[in-house]
Design a protein around this motif. Structure first.
Motif, PDB file in Angstrom:
ATOM      1  N   THR A 258       7.085   1.428  -6.014  1.00 33.82           N
ATOM      2  CA  THR A 258       7.755   1.131  -7.269  1.00 33.82           C
ATOM      3  C   THR A 258       8.721   2.258  -7.622  1.00 33.82           C
ATOM      4  OG1 THR A 258       5.976   2.190  -8.516  1.00 33.82           O
ATOM      5  CG2 THR A 258       5.774  -0.175  -8.097  1.00 33.82           C
ATOM      6  N   ALA A 259       9.516   2.025  -8.667  1.00 31.42           N
ATOM      7  CA  ALA A 259      10.529   3.001  -9.058  1.00 31.42           C
ATOM      8  C   ALA A 259       9.919   4.347  -9.408  1.00 31.42           C
ATOM      9  CB  ALA A 259      11.340   2.468 -10.235  1.00 31.42           C
ATOM     10  N   ASP A 260       8.714   4.319  -9.985  1.00 29.87           N
ATOM     11  CA  ASP A 260       8.064   5.578 -10.374  1.00 29.87           C
ATOM     12  C   ASP A 260       7.019   6.016  -9.350  1.00 29.87           C
ATOM     13  OD1 ASP A 260       6.203   3.635 -10.806  1.00 29.87           O
ATOM     14  OD2 ASP A 260       5.743   4.182 -12.872  1.00 29.87           O
ATOM     15  N   GLY A 261       7.099   5.455  -8.146  1.00 31.30           N
ATOM     16  CA  GLY A 261       6.080   5.714  -7.139  1.00 31.30           C
ATOM     17  C   GLY A 261       5.963   7.153  -6.683  1.00 31.30           C
ATOM     18  N   HIS A 262       7.018   7.957  -6.918  1.00 35.96           N
ATOM     19  CA  HIS A 262       6.969   9.349  -6.492  1.00 35.96           C
ATOM     20  C   HIS A 262       6.391  10.268  -7.564  1.00 35.96           C
ATOM     21  CE1 HIS A 262       9.259   8.800  -2.713  1.00 35.96           C
ATOM     22  NE2 HIS A 262       9.820   7.809  -3.376  1.00 35.96           N
ATOM     23  N   ASP A 263       6.081   9.716  -8.741  1.00 34.36           N
ATOM     24  CA  ASP A 263       5.450  10.513  -9.790  1.00 34.36           C
ATOM     25  C   ASP A 263       4.012  10.838  -9.390  1.00 34.36           C
ATOM     26  OD1 ASP A 263       7.755  10.265 -11.247  1.00 34.36           O
ATOM     27  OD2 ASP A 263       6.997   8.637 -12.523  1.00 34.36           O
ATOM     28  N   PRO A 264       3.431  11.905  -9.961  1.00 31.11           N
ATOM     29  CA  PRO A 264       2.021  12.212  -9.663  1.00 31.11           C
ATOM     30  C   PRO A 264       1.117  11.046 -10.050  1.00 31.11           C
ATOM     31  CG  PRO A 264       3.082  14.065 -10.733  1.00 31.11           C
ATOM     32  CD  PRO A 264       4.051  12.931 -10.813  1.00 31.11           C
TER      33      PRO A 264
END
Length: 220
Positions: free
Chosen positions: A111-117
């Motif tokens: 998802t778009a925020d998949g690289h967030d912790p």
């Protein structure tokens, strides 16, 4: 000084086994040259076990190998939000000890925020599931004794090495008989991931647990 690069991900029980050896920190570095990482939940589990009054003294002593002033023995690795579906799928399998979910053989979308912790799960099997998810993304081998975790990793075609098998990395500085005695001492109090019948176990490398399980289940 050569830069340390993450090449392995280790589970809590596996690390405690190495810490249980006299001089375990030195042997751990000799075996892996400082290339082993711990995920956030594994770090948490080590600290929780060490601070728990119910944890036996010999286990706390083993954990000291990897926490506090020895924190840097292990490298760090990030758990991302994109790892959560794989982690949750692995948890469902490990906590039910049932059949492998079909999703285990699928790829999960980023998802778009998949690289967030990501959000850790610190309940039972949280550490094993977390490192399996990270290993699936980064294609890294796992250092783990847990049988359910190894089963799930096998379906993901991930390499798993148990503590018992890792002792073979010390062949040379130590004789097969010395390694067998080390294994017996640790196995008396901990799950080492394999039954070692004798010193000959360390003379010839056998198939990895993942390869063995994959063949037995028809996945290979």
């Amino acid at each position: 000084m050569t830069e340390r690069v993450v090449r392995y991900l280790a589970d809590t029980g596996y690390l405690i086994c190495f810490g249980a050896i006299p001089g375990g920190q030195r042997l751990f570095m000799l075996a892996f040259s400082g290339t082993v990482a711990a995920s956030p939940t594994i770090r948490f589990e080590l600290g929780r076990k060490h601070s728990d009054w119910k944890t036996e003294h010999h286990v706390k002593t083993a954990i000291n190998t990897f926490i506090g002033k020895n924190h840097n023995v292990l490298l760090d690795v990030t758990f991302h939000r994109r790892d959560e579906p794989e982690r949750d799928n692995a948890l469902a399998y490990m906590r039910s000890a049932g059949s492998l979910p079909t999703e285990a053989l699928m790829s999960f979308p980023v998802t778009a925020d998949g690289h967030d912790p990501g959000t850790p799960d610190t309940q039972k099997h949280g550490g094993e599931a977390e490192i399996v998810a990270i290993a699936a993304r980064r294609l890294l081998p796992l250092l783990m004794n847990d049988r359910d975790g190894t089963d799930y990793a096998a379906a993901r075609r991930l390499e798993v090495e148990s503590f018992a098998r890792s002792l073979g990395r010390l062949l040379g500085p130590h004789t097969p008989n010395e390694l067998f005695q080390i294994w017996k001492r640790v196995d008396a109090n901990h799950d080492t991931g394999a039954v070692v019948p004798g010193p000959q176990f360390f003379r010839q490398p056998g198939p990895s647990p993942t390869a063995r399980i994959a063949r037995a289940s028809g996945l290979a």
